[in-house]
Design an enzyme around this catalytic site. Structure first.
Site, PDB file in Angstrom:
ATOM      1  CB  CYS A 121      -0.645  55.372  28.853  1.00  5.27           C
ATOM      2  SG  CYS A 121      -1.132  55.875  30.481  1.00  5.27           S
ATOM      3  CD  GLU A 181      -8.426  52.935  31.545  1.00  2.00           C
ATOM      4  OE1 GLU A 181      -7.524  53.872  30.878  1.00  2.00           O
ATOM      5  OE2 GLU A 181      -9.267  53.161  32.046  1.00  2.00           O
TER       6      GLU A 181
HETATM    7  P1  NAD Z   1       1.280  45.124  26.724  1.00  5.55           P
HETATM    8  O1  NAD Z   1      -0.018  44.920  25.695  1.00  5.55           O
HETATM    9  O2  NAD Z   1       2.535  44.460  25.540  1.00  5.55           O
HETATM   10  O3  NAD Z   1       1.180  43.918  27.886  1.00  5.55           O
HETATM   11  C1  NAD Z   1       0.123  44.492  28.618  1.00  5.55           C
HETATM   12  C2  NAD Z   1       0.002  43.208  29.522  1.00  5.55           C
HETATM   13  O4  NAD Z   1      -0.785  42.253  28.785  1.00  5.55           O
HETATM   14  C3  NAD Z   1       1.146  42.182  30.107  1.00  5.55           C
HETATM   15  O5  NAD Z   1       0.888  42.063  31.382  1.00  5.55           O
HETATM   16  C4  NAD Z   1       1.326  41.166  29.160  1.00  5.55           C
HETATM   17  O6  NAD Z   1       1.907  39.958  29.644  1.00  5.55           O
HETATM   18  C5  NAD Z   1      -0.138  40.820  28.947  1.00  5.55           C
HETATM   19  N1  NAD Z   1      -0.443  40.104  27.804  1.00  5.55           N
HETATM   20  C6  NAD Z   1       0.293  40.064  26.529  1.00  5.55           C
HETATM   21  N2  NAD Z   1      -0.267  39.264  25.673  1.00  5.55           N
HETATM   22  C7  NAD Z   1      -1.498  38.775  25.993  1.00  5.55           C
HETATM   23  C8  NAD Z   1      -2.431  38.283  25.661  1.00  5.55           C
HETATM   24  N3  NAD Z   1      -2.446  37.381  24.390  1.00  5.55           N
HETATM   25  N4  NAD Z   1      -3.501  38.108  26.576  1.00  5.55           N
HETATM   26  C9  NAD Z   1      -3.609  38.506  27.685  1.00  5.55           C
HETATM   27  N5  NAD Z   1      -2.447  39.303  28.185  1.00  5.55           N
HETATM   28  C10 NAD Z   1      -1.512  39.382  27.448  1.00  5.55           C
HETATM   29  O7  NAD Z   1       1.710  46.359  27.046  1.00  5.55           O
HETATM   30  P2  NAD Z   1       2.690  46.946  27.605  1.00  5.55           P
HETATM   31  O8  NAD Z   1       4.073  46.855  26.831  1.00  5.55           O
HETATM   32  O9  NAD Z   1       3.179  46.274  28.939  1.00  5.55           O
HETATM   33  O10 NAD Z   1       2.409  48.487  28.078  1.00  5.55           O
HETATM   34  C11 NAD Z   1       2.514  49.666  27.393  1.00  5.55           C
HETATM   35  C12 NAD Z   1       1.468  49.817  26.845  1.00  5.55           C
HETATM   36  O11 NAD Z   1       0.457  50.050  27.785  1.00  5.55           O
HETATM   37  C13 NAD Z   1       1.374  51.220  26.128  1.00  5.55           C
HETATM   38  O12 NAD Z   1       0.683  51.238  24.866  1.00  5.55           O
HETATM   39  C14 NAD Z   1       0.806  52.333  26.882  1.00  5.55           C
HETATM   40  O13 NAD Z   1       0.442  53.452  26.390  1.00  5.55           O
HETATM   41  C15 NAD Z   1      -0.083  51.379  27.842  1.00  5.55           C
HETATM   42  N6  NAD Z   1      -0.581  51.974  28.899  1.00  5.55           N
HETATM   43  C16 NAD Z   1      -1.872  52.599  29.042  1.00  5.55           C
HETATM   44  C17 NAD Z   1      -1.979  52.938  30.324  1.00  5.55           C
HETATM   45  C18 NAD Z   1      -3.640  53.640  30.444  1.00  5.55           C
HETATM   46  O14 NAD Z   1      -4.032  53.837  31.722  1.00  5.55           O
HETATM   47  N7  NAD Z   1      -4.459  53.882  29.614  1.00  5.55           N
HETATM   48  C19 NAD Z   1      -1.456  52.872  31.424  1.00  5.55           C
HETATM   49  C20 NAD Z   1      -0.072  52.445  31.190  1.00  5.55           C
HETATM   50  C21 NAD Z   1       0.306  52.038  30.043  1.00  5.55           C
END
Ligand code: NAD
Length: 497
Positions: free
Chosen positions: A272, A238
């Site tokens: 998002c 997502e």
């Molecule tokens: P992010 O990708 O920076 O981090 C998401 C999660 O991944 C965090 O828990 C982070 O610690 C973890 N992470 C980071 N590096 C990783 C790795 N190498 N391996 C595994 N996990 C890792 O995103 P964010 O800044 O927390 O969230 C914002 C983004 O999420 C935006 O793009 C937003 O649109 C999206 N989002 C999507 C939805 C949806 O349902 N489609 C909902 C909410 C947010």
């Protein structure tokens, strides 16, 4: 927000005040592996508990969340900076989803008889959806309850154990969600949390769990997918969006402006499925823009109880928002509300820009701030064509006075969800699946599809009697095969008109 203070712990900070909200361990690969091993054992126990007892436990979890709604919401408010009222709203949505998942899991996933067809009429056929085992959930910070619960609730209801890695910006919220679950399921660690930065998430993705439910950005999704590939671990992704909002010539402009400004600015635009681009049919463009600007000008970010939205939770997002604004203005865009000066750490005041070229960053990339680009279009067809001109495809909105045209546009919008004459309405309906296409990810959470995402189909046949011809045996004769071919010819050989 959070920062690492030393190698074994990190702190979560209030992004509005900079105060420390909590300090948490950075779980390393060994700690994650241990949590997954505990979850494996718990998963068996949870599966054996059966539909009825799991339903009861999950409904009691829902009760615990509801009774602790303000406690969780206050922590969401502290860790993300969003207004308390928005945190409460998020809890309401999560509770509604948990309730639906608990009540519908058996109906969607439980055993059912399937008609075998004439050629296999002697078989009784049962289809059921069995739990995968252990599901690893990796979550973002922007909706730290609602978003991960869209996976956690459905994975648990499908009979799996869960290991959840919350965002490093909202670890306290993740821990509290698991703590409350622990008050209703005391026997085994069915729902655990591991805390840490990206590396902890990476360890979970490589840990050999049976599925990863990832919510976050596209670049991180790619890394998680690469890590999952090592063990052929399936994944649901997502990711982000660049959602469009279409205003048709016969739309209710007052309602459209109200919905657009909320969809774009609430949660400081860190949604998002937030509104980032608005396409307005030219005959109503000026009137709509006037209403939109008036509403946006009245909004104020802050951390106090009267603030309309909070700070930008992740400081690293501020330069991105600023770059998008400057790029849009540098390419000929006109700031109708705000401008580059609206970015005042940790807040961003409302920004509305018009006349922005389609190839600018503010139109193509996820901004994740309280900014909107508004575009004048000839008609709804051109609006749709431009709305679909993106690598993302999460959701979108259509405001129109014509039900049939709105439905037609919604069907052709390249997105997983479209809301007509309201904004983000699909998120409040647990029966509807949620997920994107393209850069916005794949797979679905929520609804029946969301339950099936965390289960595997199991097909069982039981032979009830022998057929006169058995072709699955070396004792079959030419006569047996001829009889079968005759029947197939009768059933399927005709021409259709
Ligand atoms: P992010 O990708 O920076 O981090 C998401 C999660 O991944 C965090 O828990 C982070 O610690 C973890 N992470 C980071 N590096 C990783 C790795 N190498 N391996 C595994 N996990 C890792 O995103 P964010 O800044 O927390 O969230 C914002 C983004 O999420 C935006 O793009 C937003 O649109 C999206 N989002 C999507 C939805 C949806 O349902 N489609 C909902 C909410 C947010």
């Amino acid at each position: 927000m959070s920062v690492a203070t030393e190698s074994t712990t990190f702190t979560s900070l209030n992004p509005a005040t900079g105060e420390v909200v909590g300090e948490h361990p950075i779980h390393d690969e060994a700690a994650v592996a241990a949590a997954v091993a505990r979850a494996r054992e718990a998963a068996e126990w949870w599966r054996e508990l059966g539909w009825k007892e799991r339903r009861l436990r999950l409904l009691n979890y829902k009760g615990a969340l509801t009774r602790n709604l303000n406690r969780v919401a206050e922590l969401v408010h502290q860790e993300t900076g969003k207004p308390l009222i928005d945190a409460q709203l998020e809890m309401v949505l999560a509770i509604t989803h948990l309730d639906w998942a608990a009540r519908n899991a058996r109906k969607v996933l439980g055993p059912r008889n399937v008609y075998p067809g004439l050629a296999a009429i002697n078989q009784k056929c049962v289809l059921e959806y069995q739990p995968l085992g252990v599901v690893g959930v990796i979550g973002p910070w922007n909706y730290p309850v609602f978003t991960p619960m869209g996976s956690i609730a459905y994975a648990l209801a499908a009979g799996n154990a869960v290991v959840f890695k919350p965002s490093e910006y909202t670890p306290g919220v993740g821990l509290l969600l698991a703590e409350l679950f622990g008050t209703v399921v005391t026997e085994k660690p069915v729902f655990q949390v591991v805390t840490g930065l990206g590396a902890t998430g990476a360890a979970l993705a490589r840990s050999g769990v049976d599925k990863i439910a990832f919510t976050g950005s596209g670049p991180t999704a790619r890394k998680v997918m690469a890590a999952c590939a090592e063990n052929l671990t399936p994944m649901v992704a997502e990711c982000g969006g660049k959602d469009a909002f279409i205003v048709d010539a016969d739309a209710d402009l007052e309602a459209a402006a109200d919905a657009a400004v909320f969809g774009a600015m609430s949660n400081a635009g860190q949604t998002c499925v937030g509104v980032e681009r608005i396409y307005v049919v030219e005959s109503v463009y000026d009137e709509f823009l006037g209403k939109l600007a008036d509403k946006a000008k009245g909004l104020r970010p802050g951390f106090d109880r009267e603030a309309d939205y909070g700070p930008v939770t992740m400081p690293g997002q501020l330069p991105i928002i600023e770059r998008h604004i400057k790029d849009a203005l540098g390419k000929g865009g006109k700031a109708v509300v705000g401008g580059p000066e609206s970015v005042r750490e940790p807040y961003v005041e409302p920004v509305i820009i018009t006349d922005v070229p389609d190839d600018s960053a503010a139109v193509c990339e996820e901004t994740f701030g309280p900014t909107i680009t508004v575009h004048r279009v000839r008609d709804a067809e051109e609006a749709l064509e431009k709305a679909n001109r993106t690598s993302y495809g999460l959701a979108g909105t259509i405001f129109s006075g014509s039900r049939s045209r709105a439905m037609d546009l919604a069907r052709r919008m390249r997105s997983g969800m479209t809301s007509i004459n309201a904004v983000i309405a699909f998120a409040s309906v647990p029966a509807l699946p949620f997920g994107g296409v393209g850069e916005s990810g794949f797979g679905r959470i929520h609804g029946a599809d969301g339950l099936r995402e965390f289960a595997r189909a199991k097909a069982i046949t039981r032979q009830r009697f022998n057929l006169p011809t058995n072709v699955a045996s070396f004792s079959r004769t030419d006569k047996d095969m001829a009889r079968l071919l005759q029947m197939i010819n009768m059933l399927h050989g005709k021409r259709y008109k």
